[in-house]
Write a protein that holds these residues in place. Structure first.
Motif, mmCIF file in Angstrom:
data_model
loop_
_atom_site.group_PDB
_atom_site.id
_atom_site.type_symbol
_atom_site.label_atom_id
_atom_site.label_comp_id
_atom_site.label_asym_id
_atom_site.label_seq_id
_atom_site.Cartn_x
_atom_site.Cartn_y
_atom_site.Cartn_z
ATOM 1 N N TYR A 89 -6.939 -6.460 -3.339
ATOM 2 C CA TYR A 89 -5.701 -6.693 -4.087
ATOM 3 C C TYR A 89 -5.706 -8.051 -4.784
ATOM 4 C CZ TYR A 89 -2.918 -2.571 -3.030
ATOM 5 O OH TYR A 89 -2.422 -1.296 -3.006
ATOM 6 N N LEU B 251 -9.044 -5.167 2.215
ATOM 7 C CA LEU B 251 -7.874 -4.771 1.431
ATOM 8 C C LEU B 251 -7.221 -5.986 0.769
ATOM 9 C CD1 LEU B 251 -6.154 -2.222 0.726
ATOM 10 C CD2 LEU B 251 -4.607 -2.942 2.550
ATOM 11 N N GLU C 36 0.822 -1.211 0.000
ATOM 12 C CA GLU C 36 0.000 0.000 0.000
ATOM 13 C C GLU C 36 0.858 1.264 0.000
ATOM 14 O OE1 GLU C 36 -3.955 1.025 0.904
ATOM 15 O OE2 GLU C 36 -3.195 0.155 -0.942
#
Length: 330
Positions: free
Chosen positions: A122, A118, A46
């Motif tokens: 991804y 998250l 990130e």
């Protein structure tokens, strides 16, 4: 950004440096000998590419708002590099394996809902980018991605050039009846800047319906301005975009097929609310009848206003804004 300290020539080395730094960061994550955790994989992923994101953000804003030949040249050179850079991240097998491991373990991990999301985000992003493809297909996809990126940059630049070349030159001030004194003065200055003294230049905006169409009383001028806008990139000259559009469409079909999707729309809607083209078409099918009905009502109102004038003619696209404004005022 402090533009006083940024030269156009600074962008390219800064972007190249940004890509180089991010790839170092990505390699460090991918080659980490420790078992993947949220802290040693997702967080550094990130945070990677900060320099690149800052530079590219400023560059894109500037090239969109105040471009020039150098910025456009940089844009076309950097676009395929950026595509290759993105592929170097999302087609990195070691990195994907770490993310896949976390994805499979996400229910057992001691993380909050946002962190879990998250990982899922991804994982899906890597899959849609081709992380599961064979090496041969990855190589083919990389080539297509680079070509599409370069063509997309060329398309944008051709469109800007076509809009500039498509500006309407008017010889007679009376043909600009309806425009304010300030607008006419601006048109005269535009013509003078283009070394066309005693003429008036109406530049094209990035829409089909030009703002001046709402005010121009001369129907022939409205028609001419509309046609200049409508056909700006279809004149068979160096700014004609149709060949590029056809090639991009062909590339996108190949990209989607490589990734196992029926078409480009199906691929690109995977992470969108609609999810598939059928849902989009169903939504539009429900929207179109109501929108069309309303448009026909408005067209009828406009036609009634036209019928009260000295010249009666069927409503056309270049008349709409001018007479819609009269209806609105009435």
């Amino acid at each position: 950004p402090d533009f006083d300290h940024i030269q156009d020539s600074d962008f390219q080395p800064a972007m190249d440096r940004g890509m180089k730094e991010q790839l170092k960061e990505i390699e460090a994550i991918a080659n980490n000998s420790e078992a993947p955790t949220f802290e040693n994989t997702m967080i550094p992923l990130e945070k990677s590419g900060q320099l690149l994101h800052r530079v590219y953000g400023v560059f894109n804003l500037l090239s969109s708002a105040n471009t020039n030949d150098l910025l456009q040249e940089i844009q076309e050179e950097e676009a395929p590099k950026m595509a290759a850079h993105t592929d170097a991240i999302y087609l990195n097998e070691k990195l994907f394996k770490r993310i896949e491991t976390l994805y499979e373990q996400r229910e057992e991990l001691s993380i909050d809902a946002e962190s879990k999301r998250l990982i899922e985000y991804y994982h899906e992003k890597f899959i849609l980018a081709g992380a599961n493809l064979s090496e041969a297909k990855k190589t083919e996809l990389k080539s297509l991605n680079k070509e599409e990126a370069k063509l997309s940059a060329q398309f944008s630049n051709k469109l800007i050039a076509a809009a500039k070349e498509g500006a309407l030159m008017v010889n007679d001030k009376s043909k600009l009846e309806g425009l304010s004194d300030g607008e006419i003065e601006a048109a005269a200055k535009n013509a003078t800047d283009a070394r066309k003294n005693e003429k008036y230049l109406l530049p094209l905006q990035n829409t089909t319906q030009q703002p001046a169409l709402q005010s121009l009383a001369n129907r022939d001028t409205r028609h001419e301005l509309f046609e200049h806008s409508w056909t700006r990139a279809e004149k068979g000259d160096e700014n004609d975009t149709r060949g590029i559009i056809k090639r991009i469409a062909a590339i996108r079909a190949k990209q989607a097929n490589l990734l196992g999707f029926e078409n480009y729309a199906t691929w690109k809607l995977q992470d969108q609310m609609a999810k598939n083209p059928t849902a989009v078409q169903d939504f539009l099918a429900k929207l179109v009848p109501a929108a069309t009905k309303k448009a026909k009502q408005e067209a009828n109102e406009i036609q009634q206003v036209i019928a009260k004038g000295n010249k009666i003619f069927p409503l056309k696209a270049w008349d709409w804004n001018y007479y819609a404004e009269k209806v609105r005022k009435a």
